[in-house]
Structure formats: structure tokens, C-alpha cells
Motif scaffolding. Structure first.
Motif: not given
Length: 95
Positions: A38-39, A41
Motif C-alpha cells: 500500500s501507499f 502519504w
């Protein structure tokens, strides 16, 4: 211009569309195989982005140099020979 004609534009459009669909399918499959992928922020920062972009710049420069290296024989041959000679050379070099 009609749809599906034998134009170079449609070859490019179809190649780009195929690459985009392929990347989307790979992203979905990768996400299902590895749910932790997953990414966030919160983990992104300017220093890391600058480092990645710096590396990417050198990769682009290297790739352009490689393309010139690979295509330079055709460019030189085109200056001194006919189109038939260039075609025969290219076909022979690809086999």
C-alpha cells in the motif's frame, strides 16, 4: 480520418492503452497477492522524492544513450546507402 484505419497514430494509441490496462491488471493482482502493499502519504517526503527523481533522471539519460547506441548504425547507413540496403541490414540484424 476514420476509426481503425492503418495509421501510425492508432498503433501508438493502442500500445499506450494496452500498457495502461496491463499496469492496472498487475496492480490489482499484486494487491491481492500482497495485501500489505500500500501507499501512505504520511511516509512520503520531499527528500525521498528528490532522491528518486535524481535516480530517474540518470536512468532516462542512460536509456537515451542506449537508444542512440543501438540506432546509430542505421542512421549512419541511411546516409551512405539506399532504403533497400537499410531494410536488408535491419532485417538481417534483427534475426
Amino acid at each position: 480520418m476514420y476509426w481503425g484505419g492503418p495509421r501510425a497514430l492508432w498503433v501508438v494509441v493502442s500500445a499506450v492503452a494496452t500498457n495502461m490496462v496491463t499496469q492496472a491488471v498487475f496492480a490489482v493482482i499484486s494487491r491481492r497477492m500482497l495485501p500489505a502493499l500500500s501507499f501512505s502519504w504520511r511516509l512520503a517526503n520531499l527528500k525521498g522524492a528528490r532522491e528518486v527523481m535524481s535516480f530517474g533522471t540518470w536512468m532516462v539519460i542512460g536509456r537515451i544513450g542506449y537508444m542512440i547506441y543501438v540506432g546509430s548504425d542505421i542512421i549512419v547507413l541511411k546516409k551512405f546507402a539506399t532504403a533497400v540496403d537499410v531494410t536488408n541490414y535491419k532485417l538481417g540484424a534483427e534475426l
